[in-house]
Scaffold this motif. Structure first.
Motif, short mmCIF file in Angstrom:
data_model
loop_
_atom_site.label_atom_id
_atom_site.label_comp_id
_atom_site.label_asym_id
_atom_site.label_seq_id
_atom_site.Cartn_x
_atom_site.Cartn_y
_atom_site.Cartn_z
N VAL A 1 -42.21 -62.59 -44.32
CA VAL A 1 -41.50 -64.06 -44.11
C VAL A 1 -41.86 -64.87 -46.12
CG1 VAL A 1 -42.80 -66.43 -44.33
CG2 VAL A 1 -43.24 -64.92 -42.07
N LEU A 2 -40.41 -64.97 -46.03
CA LEU A 2 -40.38 -65.44 -47.49
C LEU A 2 -40.31 -67.45 -47.59
CD1 LEU A 2 -37.03 -64.02 -49.20
CD2 LEU A 2 -39.87 -63.34 -49.39
N LEU A 3 -41.29 -67.64 -48.68
CA LEU A 3 -41.26 -69.03 -49.08
C LEU A 3 -40.87 -69.73 -50.68
CD1 LEU A 3 -45.45 -70.09 -47.72
CD2 LEU A 3 -42.74 -70.09 -46.44
N LYS A 4 -39.89 -70.10 -50.57
CA LYS A 4 -39.40 -70.75 -51.90
C LYS A 4 -40.89 -71.56 -52.46
CE LYS A 4 -34.76 -68.78 -49.86
NZ LYS A 4 -33.54 -69.37 -50.44
N ASP A 5 -39.90 -71.62 -53.36
CA ASP A 5 -40.54 -73.06 -54.66
C ASP A 5 -41.93 -73.25 -54.62
OD1 ASP A 5 -37.42 -73.83 -55.01
OD2 ASP A 5 -37.44 -75.03 -53.43
N VAL A 6 -42.85 -72.14 -54.61
CA VAL A 6 -44.50 -71.95 -54.33
C VAL A 6 -44.87 -71.95 -56.07
CG1 VAL A 6 -46.31 -70.90 -53.49
CG2 VAL A 6 -44.35 -70.78 -52.03
N THR A 7 -45.89 -73.12 -56.52
CA THR A 7 -46.21 -73.32 -57.66
C THR A 7 -46.95 -72.87 -57.58
OG1 THR A 7 -47.66 -74.73 -57.12
CG2 THR A 7 -45.58 -75.90 -57.91
N TRP A 8 -47.63 -72.25 -58.94
CA TRP A 8 -48.70 -70.91 -59.58
C TRP A 8 -50.28 -71.65 -58.24
CZ3 TRP A 8 -48.60 -66.14 -60.84
CH2 TRP A 8 -49.73 -65.45 -60.86
N GLN A 9 -49.97 -72.51 -58.64
CA GLN A 9 -50.95 -74.17 -57.43
C GLN A 9 -51.59 -73.15 -56.62
OE1 GLN A 9 -49.17 -75.05 -60.07
NE2 GLN A 9 -50.98 -75.35 -62.09
N GLU A 10 -50.09 -73.45 -55.79
CA GLU A 10 -49.98 -72.95 -54.42
C GLU A 10 -50.46 -71.37 -53.68
OE1 GLU A 10 -46.73 -76.95 -53.57
OE2 GLU A 10 -46.18 -74.74 -54.09
N LEU A 11 -50.31 -71.25 -55.37
CA LEU A 11 -49.93 -69.75 -55.13
C LEU A 11 -51.77 -68.92 -54.53
CD1 LEU A 11 -49.07 -66.39 -54.43
CD2 LEU A 11 -49.04 -66.46 -56.89
N GLU A 12 -52.49 -69.60 -55.70
CA GLU A 12 -53.92 -69.81 -55.20
C GLU A 12 -54.46 -70.14 -54.26
OE1 GLU A 12 -55.22 -67.81 -57.94
OE2 GLU A 12 -54.49 -68.62 -59.86
#
Length: 213
Positions: free
Chosen positions: A16-27
């Motif tokens: 699954v690919l998720l686009k426009d994921v910020t670094w904070q969202e990644l964490e």
């Protein structure tokens, strides 16, 4: 984001690919996914990939990892294997979870550490990717400056060495320069399908001793 993430089901061998994921969202996503999971992630400047490996992927990973460990033990080289630890660098906006990785030359520099930060700690000396589902991201490993990347794909082992910031295929390993391993590792992996893991590792250890006489 979290509600959507909980609804995502990734079948084995799919991604699954998720686009426009910020670094904070990644964490937050990494925390939500947890450490004890089958899925692997790769993050490259806002694009997050979540992939679930196939069973044959896991078998190849375990046997090749065991062969590397046997080689290091027979050579009496200290090492730390960290499996699919998440390696990330916020400044580069990139992160990856290898199928397996080893600290060898830099083992003493991370010994005893429970958490690693690639802005201050060295990257793994060797990363292993089983490319059954074509999820390897050499550009991320290059950015994180992992010196050596092994890719096992379609029954062949490819050794890649980082030179001037780019991976070049090599017949020799940086970590095991006295051995030609591409074909040997593949042969013993195939052998394990016939005679089993234990007999294979035993035979491989005997081969190593013959080479070092």
């Amino acid at each position: 984001m979290l509600l959507e993430l909980k609804r995502i089901h990734v079948p084995p061998g799919q991604r699954v690919l998720l686009k426009d994921v910020t670094w904070q969202e990644l964490e937050i996503i990494l925390e939500e996914l947890g450490e004890h999971r089958a899925a692997r992630i790769a993050y490259d400047k806002g694009i997050l990939e979540i992939m679930a490996p196939l069973p044959e992927h896991e078998y190849d990973k375990e046997i090749i990892s065991d062969l590397v460990k046997a080689l290091l033990e027979e050579l009496d080289i200290n090492f730390i294997s960290l499996g699919s630890t998440t390696f990330k660098n916020q400044f580069m906006a990139q992160g990856i979870e290898p199928d397996q990785c080893f600290y060898i030359k830099n083992e003493s520099r991370i010994r005893g550490k429970r958490r690693l930060d690639l802005t201050v700690d060295p990257p793994p000396d060797l990363a292993l990717e089983i490319d059954v589902t074509s999820r390897t991201h050499p550009n991320i490993y290059q950015a994180l400056k992992v010196p050596e990347l092994w890719r096992f794909e379609k029954g062949k082992l490819q050794i890649n060495i980082l030179q001037d910031g780019v991976y070049l295929e090599s017949q020799k390993s940086l970590n095991f320069p006295n051995f030609t391993l591409s074909d040997v590792i593949t042969q013993y992996l195939e052998q394990s399908l016939v005679i089993g893991r234990n007999a294979t590792i035993k035979a491989f250890r005997a081969w190593i001793r013959q080479q070092t006489i």
